[in-house]
Each structure stands twice: as C-alpha cells, then as structure tokens.
Write an enzyme that holds these catalytic residues in place. Structure first.
Site, PDB file in Angstrom:
ATOM      1  CE  LYS A 137      -4.110  -2.056   2.049  1.00 35.57           C
ATOM      2  NZ  LYS A 137      -5.070  -2.045   3.183  1.00 35.57           N
ATOM      3  CE  LYS A 220      -9.514 -12.392  -4.140  1.00 32.60           C
ATOM      4  NZ  LYS A 220      -9.114 -12.615  -2.729  1.00 32.60           N
ATOM      5  CE  LYS A 223     -12.999  -1.607  -0.474  1.00 29.66           C
ATOM      6  NZ  LYS A 223     -12.170  -2.815  -0.295  1.00 29.66           N
TER       7      LYS A 223
END
Length: 358
Positions: A137, A220, A223
């Site tokens: 990240k 997959k 969101k």
C-alpha cells in the site's frame, strides 16, 4: 479475522477443535469485515457471511466491523458512519443473530485501541515494516503519503484478536502474515510477563465458493472493480443485478461446462449458480447440455435475485430504523467489553501500569 472478506467459504468442523476448549464449551472465533463500501457484494456474502451464519450453532462467535482499521486511509466521516451501519444491517439481514453471536463496532470498544498501544510497543520497527500489506500500500501511494496508522495496522489487528482470547481466526491467505504476527506478539507477551493470552490458531480455507468479476472473470469480485458492471452489490435494485448477470462476459464455444482456464466466464456463472442454489457443478453441467449461454445467464440471474432480495429488503428495513440498529450494536459492544475489559485489566497490571483510583 478478515479485514476485507475473501471470496472463499471456509468450512470449519468444530469437532476438530474440541481439544482447545473445556467440556461442553464451543471454540471461540473472531471475524470482521471493513465498512469500506456502500454495500457488501456477492463475493463477501458467499465467501464469508454465509459461513459465519452457518457457524453460529457450533462456535462462540465475535463478529465486528473494524471502522478503526478503515481510517488508515482517508475517509469521509459521514460516509464512514453510514457504511458502518450498512455493513451491520447486512450482517443481520444475511443471518447473523445478535442473540447467538456478539456483533459490535470496533470503535465502540475502547479496549481495542488501548491494547493496540501495548502491541505496538512489543513490535520491532523492522518487523512492522516487513508486513507485506504495508509495503504494497505504501508503494502504491508513496511513503510520504502513508500514515503511521497504516504501519501500525497489524498491531491493532493483533489487539483485536487477542482481546477476545479466540481459539481460531478464519482468514484468507492474504491475512496469514498478520495472524502470525498476532501469534508472535501473544507468545512474546506471555514470555515476558507471564501466561496471559491464548495463542490462537489461524484457519486458512483451501476450498470454497470463489466469486469472480462478471466482466473480468480472471479476478475476484471486488469493490475496486474496473467496471461497476462486474460487481453485484447486495443493496442494488434486483433488476440491475439481473441485467449485470445477463450481460456477464462468457467464452468461446457454446457448451456449458466448468473449466477455469478455458472458460472462466462460464465457470464463474456456474460457481455462482451452485453457491446460491446448493446444486453441484456436475449437476448443473448436465442440466445445460445442449443449451446456450443465454439460458444459463437468465437462470443464474433469477437464482441470485431470489437469494439476495430478502436480504436486501431486511437490510433496508433495519436502515430505516437507525435507532434500533444502533441499540443492537450498543448491546453487542457491551457484551464485547465484558470479555475485553478483564483481559485489558490483566495486561495493564502485568506491564506495571498504576491502577486508576476509584
């Protein structure tokens, strides 16, 4: 525990873990899902929530919404509050029973933050910087834009886990490193201060319903999908859900069969159909011999809408009465604190903190 639910459905046999508990008691399990979207999606539901629901008779479950984890990246305050309620409403609508399980919001239990500081002080800087999710990240956003909270995220997760002395932590493989850190910190604390924490076992599912993006069936469902048409949200209008499934990407050829490599689109539809109906993949393949992809899409759309519509309706009912939903969460937080507070008090005494005068 999972901070972002994996699209896998772990099947946990409680009989395998009876050695962890006393006679007549159930193994304790902790699971969570971040309030990071306006609705859970089909992968969250089939990959995590359905398993949580099934486990309620056999385990002492603590289900929580980790809103404190959510703010490791910038959040709109009003959106975060709404998403927290939305997530809770969908948990209940999906079958989580607050009478049988402890359902709560992380920030409603201050012991999480308090124990997290102890865990931070037990963790080496190099140990924290080696966490792969932090590295990934921070690499995406740049080190200067990464918060200390993002670095300390795994220590807060360790506190989440250890507060409730769970025996099992069912998580996706992407959380393996975090669970291992929690185990290491529990052992480190026990060695330094005396036996305090149960060292939980990570449970890593290998099989289950894997739900993929409708427009890109090699990744997959998430969101963060490239196209909103690849994502089925529980709270969206049923007609919109059906349209997305009827427009799903399929594959070359015309035969309906499960082949993840050669036919990822059709395989994804078969997996979804199987998961929402309970029919096996071979049974479905046999039923569609000689039929076209269009027939499969229509039937999958109907089955998904039939499965999700009652959940959607119940979630919206709960969200229409926010006071009642908040009351349920307050009761859950109190139940959670009854377990967490004595654990924290024991930790504070052992590390040498002076008790507050009364």
């Amino acid at each position: 525990m999972t901070a972002s639910a994996e699209n896998t459905t772990p099947t946990i046999d409680p009989a395998k873990f009876t050695h962890l508990t006393g006679a007549g008691s159930h193994p304790r399990v902790l699971s969570g899902m971040q309030p990071s979207a306006d609705s859970l999606h089909l992968g969250n539901y089939l990959g995590a929530l359905t398993n949580w629901v099934e486990s309620q008779n056999d385990f002492d479950n603590f289900f929580f919404i980790p809103d404190m984890h959510a703010i490791t990246v910038p959040q709109d305050p009003e959106s975060l509050r709404e998403r927290t309620r939305v997530t809770a409403a969908q948990f209940i609508a999906g079958g989580i029973d607050p009478e049988r399980a402890t359902l709560f919001v992380q920030s409603h239990v201050p012991e999480h933050a308090q124990l997290a500081w102890i865990m931070i002080c037990l963790t080496g800087m190099g140990e924290a910087e080696r966490m792969t999710q932090f590295k990934d990240k921070s690499a995406k956003g740049g080190a200067e834009s990464s918060s200390v909270g993002l670095l300390a995220y795994p220590m807060l997760m360790a506190a989440d886990i250890l507060l409730y002395q769970p025996h099992l932590i069912p998580v996706g493989d992407d959380q393996r490193q975090h669970v291992e850190l929690a185990r290491n910190l529990a052992q480190r604390f026990n060695h330094r201060y005396g036996e305090t924490f149960i060292v939980p076992q990570g449970f890593y599912p290998k099989t289950g319903a894997r739900i993929y993006d409708l427009q890109n069936p090699t990744v997959k469902m998430s969101k963060s999908a490239e196209s909103p048409n690849g994502l089925i949200s529980i709270l969206e209008e049923p007609k919109k859900t059906a349209k997305k499934i009827r427009s799903a990407v399929t594959d070359n050829g015309t035969d309906v069969r499960f082949d993840q490599q050669e036919k990822p689109g059709v395989s994804n539809l078969l997996s979804i159909f199987s998961a929402v109906t309970g029919r096996s993949i071979p049974e479905l393949e046999e039923a569609y011999v000689g039929k076209m992809y269009g027939h499969l899409k229509v039937d999958v759309a109907d089955a998904v809408v039939e499965r999700l519509s009652p959940i959607r309706e119940r979630a919206l009912e709960l969200l229409d009465d926010k006071a009642e939903l908040d009351r349920i969460l307050a009761i859950g937080a109190q139940k959670a604190r009854e377990v967490a507070a004595p654990v924290l008090a024991d930790v504070y005494e052992k590390v040498g903190f002076l008790p507050a005068s009364r």
